[in-house]
Design an enzyme around this catalytic site. Structure first.
Site, PDB file in Angstrom:
ATOM      1  N   THR A 253       4.286 -11.886 -10.448  1.00  0.00           N
ATOM      2  CA  THR A 253       4.464 -10.546 -11.540  1.00  0.00           C
ATOM      3  C   THR A 253       5.344  -9.580 -11.361  1.00  0.00           C
ATOM      4  O   THR A 253       4.783  -8.868  -9.804  1.00  0.00           O
ATOM      5  CB  THR A 253       3.139 -10.414 -12.087  1.00  0.00           C
ATOM      6  OG1 THR A 253       2.974 -11.389 -12.870  1.00  0.00           O
ATOM      7  CG2 THR A 253       3.493  -9.586 -13.561  1.00  0.00           C
TER       8      THR A 253
ATOM      9  N   CYS B 117      -3.049   2.395  25.578  1.00  0.00           N
ATOM     10  CA  CYS B 117      -4.466   3.407  25.146  1.00  0.00           C
ATOM     11  C   CYS B 117      -4.351   3.703  23.874  1.00  0.00           C
ATOM     12  O   CYS B 117      -5.314   2.869  23.253  1.00  0.00           O
ATOM     13  CB  CYS B 117      -5.079   4.567  25.892  1.00  0.00           C
ATOM     14  SG  CYS B 117      -4.294   4.342  27.866  1.00  0.00           S
TER      15      CYS B 117
ATOM     16  N   HIS C 215       7.551   3.748   0.577  1.00  0.00           N
ATOM     17  CA  HIS C 215       6.481   4.201   0.941  1.00  0.00           C
ATOM     18  C   HIS C 215       6.963   5.407   2.140  1.00  0.00           C
ATOM     19  O   HIS C 215       6.461   6.273   2.517  1.00  0.00           O
ATOM     20  CB  HIS C 215       5.017   3.593   1.219  1.00  0.00           C
ATOM     21  CG  HIS C 215       5.518   3.234   2.817  1.00  0.00           C
ATOM     22  ND1 HIS C 215       4.617   3.624   4.372  1.00  0.00           N
ATOM     23  CD2 HIS C 215       6.278   1.253   3.033  1.00  0.00           C
ATOM     24  CE1 HIS C 215       4.999   2.402   4.742  1.00  0.00           C
ATOM     25  NE2 HIS C 215       5.553   1.951   4.381  1.00  0.00           N
TER      26      HIS C 215
ATOM     27  N   GLY D  21       8.872  -3.722   3.339  1.00  0.00           N
ATOM     28  CA  GLY D  21       9.592  -3.602   4.355  1.00  0.00           C
ATOM     29  C   GLY D  21       9.421  -4.820   4.979  1.00  0.00           C
ATOM     30  O   GLY D  21      10.045  -5.947   5.187  1.00  0.00           O
ATOM     31  N   THR D  22       8.271  -5.699   4.918  1.00  0.00           N
ATOM     32  CA  THR D  22       7.373  -7.018   5.985  1.00  0.00           C
ATOM     33  C   THR D  22       7.945  -7.650   5.279  1.00  0.00           C
ATOM     34  O   THR D  22       8.592  -8.766   5.859  1.00  0.00           O
ATOM     35  CB  THR D  22       6.188  -7.070   6.428  1.00  0.00           C
ATOM     36  OG1 THR D  22       5.959  -5.755   7.399  1.00  0.00           O
ATOM     37  CG2 THR D  22       5.491  -7.555   7.155  1.00  0.00           C
TER      38      THR D  22
END
Lengths: 384, 212
Positions: free
Chosen positions: A238, A322, A202, A73-74
């Site tokens: 590839t 945090c 994923h 996705g990135t």
């Protein structure tokens, strides 16, 4: 009891059926997907890659030559945003919502030094973009509007069709990051009307390292990665055939029935968690991803909740500062106008196929114990 | 590589010592704020004669290291005289826990600061200030640098929430750039007062809001 993994919004366990399918493409069919005039192993590889592409295209109503496989996705988001920008001659305005994934936000911001103006589309308290604002601010200098299909953190689904309506008026390109929606929410790219759409493998029990970008025919976009002529000459390199086959198989397994089963588990835990006093749902109640649950427990901090739950065998995450590497609270909850305090107390439970209904009472009970324990030591309890 | 916390941090996080409130404490102090995601409040019971910390309790709104550092700080301070306890450093607290991840060091600073401020408050109210310097604008400003503006997460001096400070005849007037109707107005007022009122020569703290 086995560990209860409720961070499927981050990534999922690969389904054994998917894994079995993929292995064949590592130890039997290992050629490169080369031309039809190649050797047998190459042709077999090509055929399996194209079969995987067909399955996904059919499911999303994508036509021939419009789906490019990427490493995830990135990459698809980088490709969509930078590819469109570097192909544009005149238009300089890019509109993105404030609740986008970092791969969209940071891709867009990286274009500022190239003379693009990146403007944030405001969202409401549920994370839904302000359509009125968009209608007013979109103009014929607007190159691209990028708004995610559904949010990975709070699950809110965006009104993409409405966005497309405004964009068409001024001739702007529309990209939607559907990485979290893919397989979970029915998508028909024709009906949606977008020009670009990101998917990933994923989050539906497929493998990591594979995704894709739908590119509507005629969308002006620059070739992303130089190399050979792979992927319709849009992305050299590839092809990841085991990945593509795995993603397609995982996508096939995401039946309506399967999604509804997960949704009912989510709804069950939602109801139980919201019965805890001073607990709030984050994100839209109505237009929501079926596997996402995000709540804020007032008076306490999320990292403490997450650690305590981990020790009790439950894996969740928080939007607290945090918890993050940057010590900044979730940019998504902040964009939604929530206070720092609200973000610090947020906890996301994201579901997948391997969760079991029987585990959820345990998750609820343990959450309740942890929340009570932390509230007892909080100076804020009783709330000023 | 496992979780970036030492066993000792985890142990104090799971079983924190001295948690809770002391009713009618001899002194208390709060450091941090919900806006920064970290907040510690320390309560002290001090023997008037020996000046020994007889009891100490804490409340925490924060992450694991926040809870653990507050817990260890109370352990280190309990039984010490206030002069001894004042000398506890954040480094000692962090070391006693077997170290902290670098991004969490501020938690130790916060807990130790809360202890120091509580002791300072006690000294102010019990005439124990050796160098009885009258409270001036500078002193007030120093103390207010520990109060967090809930809107920005910055301290109220840096965020320019505090516009003017006036000290006259034991009356401290603090002008703030906020309207009385603001959702955080009550919060801000009580935190500013809590921070300045303990000073030995302060009779009254007045918080003045913008006219709406």
């Amino acid at each position: 009891m086995n560990y209860v993994y409720l961070d499927n919004g981050a990534s999922t366990r690969v389904d054994p059926i998917v894994l079995k399918e993929m292995i064949k493409y590592m130890d039997e069919v290992y050629g490169v997907a080369s031309s039809q005039f190649s050797h047998q192993p190459g042709i077999m590889a090509r055929d399996s890659l194209e079969k995987a592409r067909e399955i996904i295209k059919a499911g999303l109503n994508i036509r021939e030559g419009e789906l490019v496989f990427t490493s995830g996705g990135t990459e698809a988001n980088n490709m969509a945003i930078k590819g469109v920008a570097f192909e544009s001659e005149k238009r300089r305005k890019i509109l993105v919502s404030g609740v986008e994934h970092y791969s969209v936000l940071h891709s867009a911001r990286s274009l500022e030094i190239h003379g693009f103006e990146v403007i944030t589309i405001p969202v409401d308290g549920d994370g839904v973009i302000d359509l009125e604002w968009l209608e007013k601010n979109i103009d014929d200098n607007t190159l691209l509007v990028s708004v995610q299909h559904s949010n990975h953190e709070v699950g809110t689904v965006q009104p993409i069709e409405e966005i497309v309506k405004f964009a068409k008026r001024v001739g702007a390109i529309v990209h939607t990051d559907a990485a979290y929606s893919f397989g979970w929410i029915p998508i028909d790219v024709e009906k949606l009307g977008v020009d670009l759409l990101t998917i990933t493998g994923h989050k539906i029990h497929g493998p990591k390292g594979i995704g894709g970008l739908y590119i509507k025919k005629g969308t002006p976009i620059k070739k992303w990665m130089d190399g050979g002529y792979n992927e319709f000459d849009m992305r050299g390199g590839t092809e990841n055939i085991p990945g593509a086959v795995g993603m397609a198989k995982a996508f096939e397994l995401m039946t309506e029935e399967e999604v509804e089963r997960v949704r009912s588990m989510r709804d069950y835990l939602k109801e139980r968690l919201l019965s805890i006093e001073d607990t709030h749902l984050n994100g839209s109640e109505k237009n929501r991803h079926p596997a996402n649950l995000n709540v804020t427990f007032d008076y306490i901090e999320g990292e403490s909740v997450v650690l305590h739950l981990d020790m009790r065998g439950i894996g969740v995450i928080t939007g607290s500062a945090c918890f993050s590497r940057s010590l900044e609270p979730s940019h998504i909850l902040m964009a939604m106008g929530k206070t720092h305090e609200h973000a610090h107390g947020s906890v996301r439970y994201s579901f997948g196929r391997f969760n079991k209904k029987e585990e959820l009472d345990y998750v609820f009970e343990q959450t309740e114990v942890v929340v009570r324990k932390l509230r007892e030591m909080s100076p804020l309890k009783g709330g000023k | 590589m496992g979780i970036p916390y030492s066993q000792k941090v985890i142990e104090h996080f799971v079983n924190p010592r001295n948690v809770g409130k002391i009713e009618n404490p001899d002194a208390k102090a709060t450091e941090g704020s919900p806006a920064c995601g970290d907040m510690v409040r320390i309560y002290l019971k001090i023997d008037e004669k020996t000046k020994r910390i007889e009891d100490i309790k804490f409340e925490s709104y924060g992450c694991a290291s926040n809870i653990a550092t507050a817990s260890i700080t109370t352990e280190l301070a309990k039984g010490k005289t206030i002069d001894e306890a004042k000398k506890i450093t954040w480094k000692e607290a962090a070391d006693a826990l077997g170290g902290l991840p670098p991004v969490k060091v501020h938690c130790a600073v916060l807990a130790v600061d809360a202890l120091k401020t509580a002791i300072e408050n006690y000294e102010n109210q019990h005439g124990l200030i050796v160098n009885k310097k009258p409270t001036d604008e500078k002193k007030v400003r120093e103390r207010l640098e520990h109060v967090i503006d809930p809107r920005t997460g910055l301290d109220v001096i840096r965020s320019k929430l505090v516009q003017e400070i006036d000290v006259k005849d034991g009356i401290v007037t603090i002008k703030v750039d906020m309207e009385k109707e603001h959702q955080f107005a009550g919060n801000v007022e009580s935190e500013l007062k809590e921070r300045i009122e303990p000073l030995w020569d302060v009779k009254e703290v007045r918080v003045v809001f913008n006219k709406s």
